[in-house]
Design a protein around this motif. Structure first.
Motif, PDB file in Angstrom:
ATOM      1  N   ALA A 241      43.366  38.961  54.639  1.00  0.00           N
ATOM      2  CA  ALA A 241      43.284  40.267  54.808  1.00  0.00           C
ATOM      3  C   ALA A 241      44.009  41.217  53.639  1.00  0.00           C
ATOM      4  CB  ALA A 241      42.894  40.260  56.124  1.00  0.00           C
ATOM      5  N   LEU A 242      45.376  41.408  53.661  1.00  0.00           N
ATOM      6  CA  LEU A 242      45.435  42.669  53.670  1.00  0.00           C
ATOM      7  C   LEU A 242      45.846  42.047  51.515  1.00  0.00           C
ATOM      8  CD1 LEU A 242      48.876  42.870  55.493  1.00  0.00           C
ATOM      9  CD2 LEU A 242      46.887  43.878  55.341  1.00  0.00           C
ATOM     10  N   GLU A 243      45.818  41.004  51.005  1.00  0.00           N
ATOM     11  CA  GLU A 243      45.448  40.675  50.115  1.00  0.00           C
ATOM     12  C   GLU A 243      44.298  41.030  49.549  1.00  0.00           C
ATOM     13  OE1 GLU A 243      45.931  36.538  47.229  1.00  0.00           O
ATOM     14  OE2 GLU A 243      44.235  35.618  48.917  1.00  0.00           O
ATOM     15  N   LYS A 244      42.956  41.389  50.404  1.00  0.00           N
ATOM     16  CA  LYS A 244      41.803  41.245  49.778  1.00  0.00           C
ATOM     17  C   LYS A 244      41.318  42.933  49.609  1.00  0.00           C
ATOM     18  CE  LYS A 244      36.823  40.756  50.948  1.00  0.00           C
ATOM     19  NZ  LYS A 244      36.111  39.351  51.700  1.00  0.00           N
ATOM     20  N   ALA A 245      41.811  43.502  50.892  1.00  0.00           N
ATOM     21  CA  ALA A 245      42.210  44.876  51.179  1.00  0.00           C
ATOM     22  C   ALA A 245      42.974  45.222  49.997  1.00  0.00           C
ATOM     23  CB  ALA A 245      43.035  45.268  51.522  1.00  0.00           C
ATOM     24  N   LYS A 246      43.989  44.472  49.174  1.00  0.00           N
ATOM     25  CA  LYS A 246      44.665  45.605  47.940  1.00  0.00           C
ATOM     26  C   LYS A 246      43.902  44.872  46.384  1.00  0.00           C
ATOM     27  CE  LYS A 246      48.546  45.852  46.636  1.00  0.00           C
ATOM     28  NZ  LYS A 246      49.662  47.024  47.629  1.00  0.00           N
ATOM     29  N   ALA A 247      43.238  44.022  46.571  1.00  0.00           N
ATOM     30  CA  ALA A 247      42.044  43.256  45.653  1.00  0.00           C
ATOM     31  C   ALA A 247      41.115  44.969  45.338  1.00  0.00           C
ATOM     32  CB  ALA A 247      41.586  42.015  45.312  1.00  0.00           C
ATOM     33  N   SER A 248      40.874  45.343  46.471  1.00  0.00           N
ATOM     34  CA  SER A 248      39.896  46.340  46.747  1.00  0.00           C
ATOM     35  C   SER A 248      40.527  47.598  46.334  1.00  0.00           C
ATOM     36  CB  SER A 248      39.604  45.770  47.933  1.00  0.00           C
ATOM     37  OG  SER A 248      38.721  45.332  48.357  1.00  0.00           O
ATOM     38  N   GLY A 249      41.910  47.800  46.214  1.00  0.00           N
ATOM     39  CA  GLY A 249      42.287  49.082  45.840  1.00  0.00           C
ATOM     40  C   GLY A 249      43.306  49.910  47.121  1.00  0.00           C
ATOM     41  N   ALA A 250      43.403  48.615  48.044  1.00  0.00           N
ATOM     42  CA  ALA A 250      43.722  49.347  48.829  1.00  0.00           C
ATOM     43  C   ALA A 250      45.697  49.333  48.817  1.00  0.00           C
ATOM     44  CB  ALA A 250      43.771  48.943  50.474  1.00  0.00           C
ATOM     45  N   ARG A 251      46.643  50.853  49.284  1.00  0.00           N
ATOM     46  CA  ARG A 251      48.285  50.587  49.425  1.00  0.00           C
ATOM     47  C   ARG A 251      48.942  50.123  50.500  1.00  0.00           C
ATOM     48  NH1 ARG A 251      49.960  55.475  46.119  1.00  0.00           N
ATOM     49  NH2 ARG A 251      51.750  53.570  45.730  1.00  0.00           N
ATOM     50  N   GLU A 264      56.125  41.070  51.171  1.00  0.00           N
ATOM     51  CA  GLU A 264      56.498  41.042  50.379  1.00  0.00           C
ATOM     52  C   GLU A 264      55.617  40.992  49.100  1.00  0.00           C
ATOM     53  OE1 GLU A 264      60.907  41.182  49.214  1.00  0.00           O
ATOM     54  OE2 GLU A 264      61.316  40.496  51.172  1.00  0.00           O
ATOM     55  N   ARG A 265      55.730  39.672  49.452  1.00  0.00           N
ATOM     56  CA  ARG A 265      54.128  38.679  48.317  1.00  0.00           C
ATOM     57  C   ARG A 265      54.032  37.565  49.342  1.00  0.00           C
ATOM     58  NH1 ARG A 265      53.563  38.712  42.821  1.00  0.00           N
ATOM     59  NH2 ARG A 265      55.409  40.362  42.559  1.00  0.00           N
ATOM     60  N   PHE A 266      52.282  37.161  48.394  1.00  0.00           N
ATOM     61  CA  PHE A 266      52.198  35.813  49.650  1.00  0.00           C
ATOM     62  C   PHE A 266      51.143  35.960  48.513  1.00  0.00           C
ATOM     63  CE2 PHE A 266      47.317  35.474  51.485  1.00  0.00           C
ATOM     64  CZ  PHE A 266      48.103  34.316  51.882  1.00  0.00           C
ATOM     65  N   LYS A 267      52.409  34.214  48.593  1.00  0.00           N
ATOM     66  CA  LYS A 267      51.429  32.573  47.975  1.00  0.00           C
ATOM     67  C   LYS A 267      50.051  32.610  48.495  1.00  0.00           C
ATOM     68  CE  LYS A 267      55.241  32.330  45.226  1.00  0.00           C
ATOM     69  NZ  LYS A 267      56.396  31.601  43.858  1.00  0.00           N
ATOM     70  N   ASN A 268      49.092  32.636  48.278  1.00  0.00           N
ATOM     71  CA  ASN A 268      47.791  32.552  49.185  1.00  0.00           C
ATOM     72  C   ASN A 268      47.403  30.714  48.691  1.00  0.00           C
ATOM     73  OD1 ASN A 268      45.618  31.481  50.013  1.00  0.00           O
ATOM     74  ND2 ASN A 268      44.703  33.918  49.822  1.00  0.00           N
ATOM     75  N   PRO A 269      47.648  30.006  49.665  1.00  0.00           N
ATOM     76  CA  PRO A 269      47.752  28.274  49.363  1.00  0.00           C
ATOM     77  C   PRO A 269      45.544  28.545  49.369  1.00  0.00           C
ATOM     78  CG  PRO A 269      48.054  28.345  51.904  1.00  0.00           C
ATOM     79  CD  PRO A 269      48.554  29.883  50.717  1.00  0.00           C
ATOM     80  N   GLN A 270      44.740  28.957  48.949  1.00  0.00           N
ATOM     81  CA  GLN A 270      43.966  28.600  49.190  1.00  0.00           C
ATOM     82  C   GLN A 270      42.991  29.043  47.813  1.00  0.00           C
ATOM     83  OE1 GLN A 270      41.998  27.549  51.298  1.00  0.00           O
ATOM     84  NE2 GLN A 270      42.172  27.788  53.048  1.00  0.00           N
ATOM     85  N   THR A 271      44.039  29.747  46.798  1.00  0.00           N
ATOM     86  CA  THR A 271      43.827  30.049  45.762  1.00  0.00           C
ATOM     87  C   THR A 271      44.691  29.660  44.606  1.00  0.00           C
ATOM     88  OG1 THR A 271      45.217  31.948  45.364  1.00  0.00           O
ATOM     89  CG2 THR A 271      42.651  32.144  46.150  1.00  0.00           C
ATOM     90  N   PRO A 272      44.584  29.389  42.844  1.00  0.00           N
ATOM     91  CA  PRO A 272      45.205  28.888  42.066  1.00  0.00           C
ATOM     92  C   PRO A 272      46.405  29.974  41.582  1.00  0.00           C
ATOM     93  CG  PRO A 272      43.131  28.479  41.479  1.00  0.00           C
ATOM     94  CD  PRO A 272      42.164  29.427  43.055  1.00  0.00           C
ATOM     95  N   LYS A 273      45.692  31.063  41.999  1.00  0.00           N
ATOM     96  CA  LYS A 273      46.886  32.673  42.024  1.00  0.00           C
ATOM     97  C   LYS A 273      47.450  31.783  42.630  1.00  0.00           C
ATOM     98  CE  LYS A 273      47.860  37.448  41.530  1.00  0.00           C
ATOM     99  NZ  LYS A 273      46.960  38.827  42.174  1.00  0.00           N
ATOM    100  N   ARG A 277      52.510  32.880  41.294  1.00  0.00           N
ATOM    101  CA  ARG A 277      52.690  33.707  41.475  1.00  0.00           C
ATOM    102  C   ARG A 277      52.600  34.430  43.018  1.00  0.00           C
ATOM    103  NH1 ARG A 277      50.321  38.228  39.202  1.00  0.00           N
ATOM    104  NH2 ARG A 277      49.134  38.384  38.090  1.00  0.00           N
ATOM    105  N   GLY A 278      51.152  34.467  43.160  1.00  0.00           N
ATOM    106  CA  GLY A 278      50.594  35.106  44.748  1.00  0.00           C
ATOM    107  C   GLY A 278      50.850  36.739  44.485  1.00  0.00           C
ATOM    108  N   THR A 279      50.482  37.581  45.060  1.00  0.00           N
ATOM    109  CA  THR A 279      49.965  38.787  45.088  1.00  0.00           C
ATOM    110  C   THR A 279      51.198  39.607  45.490  1.00  0.00           C
ATOM    111  OG1 THR A 279      47.446  38.590  45.199  1.00  0.00           O
ATOM    112  CG2 THR A 279      48.099  40.638  45.791  1.00  0.00           C
ATOM    113  N   ALA A 280      51.650  40.781  45.251  1.00  0.00           N
ATOM    114  CA  ALA A 280      52.972  41.690  45.859  1.00  0.00           C
ATOM    115  C   ALA A 280      52.036  42.192  46.846  1.00  0.00           C
ATOM    116  CB  ALA A 280      53.269  42.670  45.038  1.00  0.00           C
TER     117      ALA A 280
END
Length: 759
Positions: A241-251, A264-273, A277-280
């Motif tokens: 959910a936090l990753e999705k919020a970040k993708a929508s512009g949340a800080r 620190e960083r989430f490597k979502n196992p459901q996505t190639p990214k 490297r994941g998402t900070a």
């Protein structure tokens, strides 16, 4: 093929330590999930079971209470959810032969990890007075033993009825009904030890003791503050959910004494990214000293009062009470005192202020890091003050988000599991069932332990959970339990509470979430409420672990018939045969559950009403949202001492220990470690890898000791330390609790480190 349980306890005297990673999940998360599932269930059973977790036609994960999105992944579970399911759906069995081989004294010497790894309980078990071994017992005899002890009490208030957060809505409603027909409100639950502070603060300020946001609000937020919470271990699906919020512009601002890999960083196992490297996630990390949160939020509120555009004056005028009194107190917040309390740099707080001012839609999430201090309730009220200043209650994309731990802990409270029930709830119960419920408040967890210790309570019955290991002041708690005439546990698996018994003891095995529940009226399902007030069905599909198992509703109904007999006009047998009849009664007693059976039949269930969120209506004593202005507090620690927080490892869920690693903190093959800042450790004379005893200090002068902990030099906030529970619960004084909520103050324990008393 599934593996066999361990025959002996693993050695934990030499934990291995490496630098902590800076990302969570990813391929390692997949590997650990599948390995645990295969060990417990075998490959085919694991695949069939895990694909049903958190699906609309499947079963609710028995782990955390994080909600499911509308559109589910095929694999809608996290690593720790997979472990929880695997341990419930395991092929390992604990039969009567196991108890013939192992005495209670023998089992009491084993670790909680070893006990839990033995597998599922299959038969009702009885420990007669003076006996050394549990022995099989018929259900009829078991219920008769409970009835004999309860009906012999001088008062119903001499019994304690505990509830774990795994219990379904239907079972919880029946349980509180039985207990109140018996004549007491002694209904402590696991909320007393975790989010009671949240409920106390939110009920006073907003009128509803629950969070005010839905998943969609997180996705729409401009700013999310995550304070005193470690989602990567405790609520891993929150990271999505936090990753999705970040993708929508949340800080995101993270407020925590410890850096946590998941934030620190989430490597979502459901996505190639995610597999690369994941998402900070965190934009600003405020590494706060333990217990400094109230001071931080108070200063932010003072700065908002002084900033242009800092206050939503229309919202404050129309919807709040107490603003002027609050503002007068908040303007006295002192920079120097705040910097001392928090350990933060001035520039970091000023950056947090800029982020708050830039946000129209702010969500604040929190967990035990805010709720388990003496000043927890005023801390959470200060969080509410910030959101009220910003008009962030009842606005899409904004609000309060206390993140609940166990899968139905919020639902149990909604169903009436509460030692201090609202008069309106008791009135509705009386109208529906035609008896006069007791009105005097009952025991919470801490008061229940005192009552058992002092001989004021003589029977203890637990609907799930591991009370002994979850409670504070372990030696006091265990001595209190041993004074009981009878201890009874409704359980799926063996745990420490089964071997710390009263004069007599019973273990009543029950179905798990994963299992088919077939009653006289056909196959049944139960319901749960998640952390955001969503109610949905849970349907198990596996064959029960043994033919002797009963469901929790069936156990409660048969117990009620045995205890109450002709004193009760409640149709207990009808309720046990058909849970839809229970839901019909819930619909007439509990607000928000009208037309329960029809609404729960819809895929995904329904959302409970929340007046502040839905209509900016605040059912408080003033009829408005209340500003509050408590004095700022923070822990004072003497020289040469540290402030300890107890916490979970990543291989753990509540008191259930899945393994001996905490890979997100670089710990392997052991749990008796204490994380200390290198400079603090050196100042105290302890090198990394040395061993110490942890000794807590409290105003009663008692030295509570947890021996044999390996010192790990770790980047904690200065002056702070951390170690795993339940091993460190022995350090938490029973009487060290939060004001108002009476929650054990497990996150602020003053300790000294001493050379070990044993080698």
């Amino acid at each position: 093929m599934a593996s066999k349980p361990p025959q002996s306890d693993p050695v934990q005297d030499a934990p291995e330590v490496s630098p902590p990673p800076h990302a969570a999940a990813g391929l390692p998360g997949i590997g650990h999930s599948l390995r645990t599932a295969q060990q417990q269930m075998g490959v085919r059973r694991a695949a069939l079971t895990l694909l049903r977790v958190n699906q609309k036609d499947g079963f609710d994960c028995p782990g955390c209470a994080w909600p499911e999105p509308e559109h589910r992944h095929t694999a809608e579970f996290c690593e720790n959810g997979a472990k929880a399911v695997a341990e419930e759906a395991t092929l390992r069995r604990v039969t009567p032969a196991f108890f013939a081989e192992h005495s209670v004294a023998d089992l009491a010497e084993r670790s909680g990890y070893w006990l839990g790894q033995q597998g599922r309980l299959t038969h009702p078990l009885y420990l007669p007075e003076g006996a050394e071994h549990y022995e099989p017992v018929s259900w009829e005899r078991a219920f008769a033993i409970v009835a004999e002890e309860l009906n012999a009490l001088g008062s119903p208030d001499e019994a304690v009825f505990y509830t774990s957060g795994r219990t379904s809505n239907e079972a919880a409603f029946l349980y509180q009904l039985f207990v109140r027909e018996f004549g007491t409100n002694n209904l402590p639950d696991c909320s007393n030890m975790c989010h009671e502070s949240s409920g106390s603060a939110l009920t006073e300020t907003l009128g509803v003791g629950k969070g005010s946001v839905l998943l969609e609000d997180l996705y729409r937020a401009d700013l999310i503050i995550v304070a005193g919470q470690n989602p990567g271990t405790n609520h891993p699906r929150m990271l999505t959910a936090l990753e999705k919020a970040k993708a929508s512009g949340a800080r995101i601002i993270t407020v925590n004494p410890l850096p946590e890999a998941g934030m620190e960083r989430f490597k979502n196992p459901q996505t190639p990214k995610g597999l690369t490297r994941g998402t900070a996630l965190t934009d600003l990390f405020l590494q706060i000293r333990i217990g400094g949160d109230q001071a931080l939020f108070r200063l932010l509120n003072r700065l908002l009062l002084d900033a242009e555009g800092g206050v939503d004056r229309e919202f404050v005028r129309e919807h709040t009470h107490g603003y002027e009194e609050f503002a007068a107190v908040a303007r006295s917040a002192d920079w120097d005192e705040t910097l001392t309390a928090t350990g933060l740099e001035r520039g970091a707080i000023e950056e947090a202020l800029r982020m708050v001012l830039a946000s129209r839609r702010t969500v604040v999430c929190w967990a035990m890091g805010l709720t388990q201090h003496k000043h927890s309730v005023p801390t959470i009220r200060e969080v509410v003050n910030l959101l009220l200043l910003r008009g962030a209650i009842g606005r899409p994309g904004a609000g309060v988000c206390p993140v609940r731990g166990h899968s139905n802990v919020q639902g149990d409270r909604t169903m009436g599991i509460f030692e201090r029930p609202a008069p309106a709830f008791l009135d509705a119960l009386e109208r529906e069932f035609g008896f006069a419920p007791p009105r005097a408040h009952g025991y919470d967890v801490v008061r229940a332990i005192r009552a058992l210790r002092d001989g004021d309570a003589k029977v203890f019955l637990a609907m799930g959970g591991n009370f002994v290991s979850a409670s504070p002041d372990t030696e006091v708690t265990e001595a209190a339990m041993r004074r009981a005439r009878l201890t009874v546990h409704v359980s799926t698996k063996l745990n420490r509470s089964h071997v710390v018994t009263g004069a007599r003891a019973l273990i009543l095995p029950t179905l798990g979430r994963t299992e088919r529940d077939l009653q006289a009226h056909g196959e049944q399902f139960v319901t749960v409420e998640d952390s955001m007030g969503m109610v949905h069905a849970s349907r198990g599909r596996l064959a029960p672990a043994g033919p002797e198992l009963l469901s929790e509703p069936a156990i409660v109904c048969r117990l009620a018939r045995a205890v109450l007999g002709g004193r009760s006009n409640t149709p207990w047998e009808e309720f046990a045969d058909d849970y839809a009849t229970v839901r019909d009664r819930i619909a007439r007693v509990v607000p928000g559950f009208e037309d329960f059976n029809a609404r729960i039949a819809r895929p995904g269930g329904f959302t409970l009403p929340h007046a502040p969120r839905d209509e900016r209506r605040f059912p408080t004593a003033t009829g408005k949202a209340n500003f509050t202005a408590a004095p700022v507090e923070h822990p004072r620690v003497p020289a040469g001492r540290l402030l300890l927080q107890t916490l979970r490892s990543h291989d753990q869920y509540n008191t259930t220990v899945y393994g001996l690693d905490d890979r997100y903190r670089g710990i392997r093959n052991g749990r008796r470690v204490v994380l200390v800042h290198p400079e603090d450790a050196r100042a105290l004379g302890f090198a990394d890898g040395s061993y110490v005893d942890l000794v807590s200090e409290w105003r009663d002068g008692v030295d509570r000791r947890a021996p044999g902990f390996r010192v790990v030099h770790y980047p904690t906030a200065r002056g702070c330390a951390a170690a795993y529970y339940p091993e460190t619960n022995v350090l938490v004084p029973l009487d060290s609790t939060a004001d108002t909520s009476n929650t054990p103050a497990s996150k602020s324990v003053v300790v000294r480190l001493e050379p070990p008393t044993t080698a």
